[in-house]
Design a protein around this motif. Structure first.
Motif, PDB file in Angstrom:
ATOM      1  N   LYS A  20       0.923  -0.818   0.089  1.00  0.00           N
ATOM      2  CA  LYS A  20      -0.098  -0.289  -0.190  1.00  0.00           C
ATOM      3  C   LYS A  20       0.883   1.254  -0.243  1.00  0.00           C
ATOM      4  N   LEU A  21       0.169   1.754  -0.715  1.00  0.00           N
ATOM      5  CA  LEU A  21       1.147   3.950  -0.344  1.00  0.00           C
ATOM      6  C   LEU A  21       0.410   4.093   1.297  1.00  0.00           C
ATOM      7  N   THR A  22       1.136   4.416   1.421  1.00  0.00           N
ATOM      8  CA  THR A  22       1.084   4.836   2.607  1.00  0.00           C
ATOM      9  C   THR A  22       1.729   6.268   3.476  1.00  0.00           C
ATOM     10  N   THR A  23       1.699   7.295   3.918  1.00  0.00           N
ATOM     11  CA  THR A  23       1.873   8.223   4.600  1.00  0.00           C
ATOM     12  C   THR A  23       2.828   8.285   5.161  1.00  0.00           C
ATOM     13  N   LYS A  24       4.412   9.423   5.715  1.00  0.00           N
ATOM     14  CA  LYS A  24       5.325   8.681   6.343  1.00  0.00           C
ATOM     15  C   LYS A  24       5.036   9.687   7.775  1.00  0.00           C
ATOM     16  N   VAL A  25       5.686   8.698   8.186  1.00  0.00           N
ATOM     17  CA  VAL A  25       4.907   9.318   9.902  1.00  0.00           C
ATOM     18  C   VAL A  25       5.613  10.476   9.838  1.00  0.00           C
ATOM     19  N   GLU A  26       6.792  10.948   9.977  1.00  0.00           N
ATOM     20  CA  GLU A  26       7.419  11.233  10.195  1.00  0.00           C
ATOM     21  C   GLU A  26       6.787  13.498   9.626  1.00  0.00           C
ATOM     22  N   HIS A  27       5.580  13.194   8.984  1.00  0.00           N
ATOM     23  CA  HIS A  27       4.438  14.838   8.348  1.00  0.00           C
ATOM     24  C   HIS A  27       3.167  13.891   9.356  1.00  0.00           C
ATOM     25  N   LYS A  28       3.460  13.513  10.109  1.00  0.00           N
ATOM     26  CA  LYS A  28       2.480  13.000  10.986  1.00  0.00           C
ATOM     27  C   LYS A  28       1.008  14.069  11.552  1.00  0.00           C
ATOM     28  N   GLU A  29       2.085  15.342  11.953  1.00  0.00           N
ATOM     29  CA  GLU A  29       1.516  16.212  12.589  1.00  0.00           C
ATOM     30  C   GLU A  29       0.547  16.800  11.779  1.00  0.00           C
ATOM     31  N   TYR A  30       0.795  16.815  10.331  1.00  0.00           N
ATOM     32  CA  TYR A  30      -0.197  18.044   9.292  1.00  0.00           C
ATOM     33  C   TYR A  30      -1.188  17.281   8.872  1.00  0.00           C
ATOM     34  N   TYR A  31      -1.002  15.437   8.430  1.00  0.00           N
ATOM     35  CA  TYR A  31      -2.055  15.095   8.239  1.00  0.00           C
ATOM     36  C   TYR A  31      -3.123  14.520   9.098  1.00  0.00           C
ATOM     37  N   GLU A  32      -2.538  15.014  10.524  1.00  0.00           N
ATOM     38  CA  GLU A  32      -3.532  14.872  11.315  1.00  0.00           C
ATOM     39  C   GLU A  32      -4.729  15.918  11.217  1.00  0.00           C
ATOM     40  N   LYS A  33      -4.594  17.292  11.086  1.00  0.00           N
ATOM     41  CA  LYS A  33      -4.730  18.797  10.592  1.00  0.00           C
ATOM     42  C   LYS A  33      -5.930  18.524   9.601  1.00  0.00           C
ATOM     43  N   LEU A  34      -5.813  18.144   9.020  1.00  0.00           N
ATOM     44  CA  LEU A  34      -6.471  17.733   7.569  1.00  0.00           C
ATOM     45  C   LEU A  34      -7.960  16.123   7.773  1.00  0.00           C
ATOM     46  N   VAL A  35      -7.098  15.215   8.812  1.00  0.00           N
ATOM     47  CA  VAL A  35      -8.333  13.964   8.166  1.00  0.00           C
ATOM     48  C   VAL A  35      -8.509  14.258  10.167  1.00  0.00           C
ATOM     49  N   VAL A  36      -9.527  14.840  10.707  1.00  0.00           N
ATOM     50  CA  VAL A  36     -10.259  15.054  12.283  1.00  0.00           C
ATOM     51  C   VAL A  36     -11.343  14.800  11.910  1.00  0.00           C
ATOM     52  N   GLU A  37     -11.644  13.582  12.531  1.00  0.00           N
ATOM     53  CA  GLU A  37     -13.115  12.609  11.972  1.00  0.00           C
ATOM     54  C   GLU A  37     -13.347  11.448  13.033  1.00  0.00           C
ATOM     55  N   GLU A  38     -15.085  11.007  13.050  1.00  0.00           N
ATOM     56  CA  GLU A  38     -15.518  10.612  14.418  1.00  0.00           C
ATOM     57  C   GLU A  38     -14.117   9.157  14.406  1.00  0.00           C
ATOM     58  N   ASN A  39     -13.127   8.501  13.216  1.00  0.00           N
ATOM     59  CA  ASN A  39     -12.608   7.603  12.457  1.00  0.00           C
ATOM     60  C   ASN A  39     -11.485   7.781  13.264  1.00  0.00           C
ATOM     61  N   ASN A  40     -11.074   8.201  13.469  1.00  0.00           N
ATOM     62  CA  ASN A  40     -10.139   8.734  13.518  1.00  0.00           C
ATOM     63  C   ASN A  40      -9.645   9.028  15.226  1.00  0.00           C
ATOM     64  N   LYS A  41     -10.802   9.042  16.384  1.00  0.00           N
ATOM     65  CA  LYS A  41     -10.821   9.378  17.565  1.00  0.00           C
ATOM     66  C   LYS A  41     -10.028   8.057  18.306  1.00  0.00           C
ATOM     67  N   GLU A  42     -10.025   8.189  19.421  1.00  0.00           N
ATOM     68  CA  GLU A  42      -9.019   6.879  19.715  1.00  0.00           C
ATOM     69  C   GLU A  42     -10.053   5.993  20.736  1.00  0.00           C
ATOM     70  N   LEU A  43      -9.499   5.413  20.541  1.00  0.00           N
ATOM     71  CA  LEU A  43     -10.288   3.379  20.589  1.00  0.00           C
ATOM     72  C   LEU A  43     -10.844   3.467  22.472  1.00  0.00           C
ATOM     73  N   THR A  44     -12.243   3.290  22.669  1.00  0.00           N
ATOM     74  CA  THR A  44     -12.402   3.469  24.375  1.00  0.00           C
ATOM     75  C   THR A  44     -11.676   1.729  24.681  1.00  0.00           C
ATOM     76  N   GLN A  45     -11.625   2.314  26.158  1.00  0.00           N
ATOM     77  CA  GLN A  45     -10.504   0.833  27.258  1.00  0.00           C
ATOM     78  C   GLN A  45     -11.654   0.088  26.526  1.00  0.00           C
ATOM     79  N   SER A  46     -12.841  -0.123  26.040  1.00  0.00           N
ATOM     80  CA  SER A  46     -13.717  -1.407  26.239  1.00  0.00           C
ATOM     81  C   SER A  46     -13.349  -1.670  24.641  1.00  0.00           C
ATOM     82  N   CYS A  47     -13.236  -1.034  24.335  1.00  0.00           N
ATOM     83  CA  CYS A  47     -12.877  -1.566  22.538  1.00  0.00           C
ATOM     84  C   CYS A  47     -11.471  -1.914  22.508  1.00  0.00           C
ATOM     85  N   LEU A  48     -11.061  -1.250  23.235  1.00  0.00           N
ATOM     86  CA  LEU A  48      -9.583  -1.847  23.301  1.00  0.00           C
ATOM     87  C   LEU A  48      -9.698  -3.370  23.901  1.00  0.00           C
TER      88      LEU A  48
END
Length: 183
Positions: free
Chosen positions: A61-89
């Motif tokens: 798969k083509l994936t983004t580089k982790v060193e640029h993560k902070e910029y990608y996180e600004k763009l992708v703010v949606e429900e699926n990117n929220k952390e999993l709850t303790q019960s889900c984990l």
């Protein structure tokens, strides 16, 4: 051919392509496909590139580089990117280490109902229904998905951390007497 491979990986997105698919699509053998993947991966190692090729869940798969993560996180703010709850984990860990497993078996391990956690994990495509068990009532069996591997950055389940199972002793211990002694 390298450019064609890059275009194919871009087109399939997060679904990725396995080695056999690459061979079939490009009409080449696995040695040539591995060489193309290696060459393209090397091109992406340059610091002025924002993507790379990763093998996740047996798919390239083509994936983004982790060193640029902070910029990608600004763009992708949606429900699926929220952390999993303790019960889900907890539920996800139990499924990952014990798949295929039924909801009732997960509940027995957790000691509480996992119905809602399983629904959330199914919606997020981190687990999937593997069919029905032969047990009474024919309950559904659950297992992890390739998206689970992607989410945790794993190539396959063998990369899961090893856990040590500790057996509970049924021997009763009088904690008060063992800890506090009268003078």
């Amino acid at each position: 051919m390298k450019a064609v491979l890059e275009g194919l990986l871009f087109l399939v997105g997060e679904d990725g392509l396995d080695l056999n698919q690459i061979c079939e699509l490009l009409n080449i053998d696995s040695l040539e496909a591995n060489n193309l993947i290696s060459e393209l991966s090397k091109d992406y190692t340059s610091p002025d590139r924002g993507i790379k090729i990763e093998l996740l869940g047996n798919k390239y798969k083509l994936t983004t580089k982790v060193e640029h993560k902070e910029y990608y996180e600004k763009l992708v703010v949606e429900e699926n990117n929220k952390e999993l709850t303790q019960s889900c984990l907890e539920t996800l860990a139990i499924i990952a280490y014990n798949e295929p497993i039924t909801r009732v078996e997960v509940d027995e391990i957790r000691g509480v109902s996992s119905m809602n956690a399983i629904k959330k994990l199914l919606l997020r495509d981190l687990i999937k229904n593997l069919g029905r068990s032969d047990k009474p009532g024919k309950p559904y069996m659950y297992g992890t998905t390739n998206k689970f591997l992607d989410y945790f950055g794993l190539k396959d389940k063998s990369e899961l951390p090893k856990i040590e199972v500790v057996e509970n002793s049924n021997d009763e211990i009088d904690l008060f007497k063992s800890k506090y002694k009268e003078d």
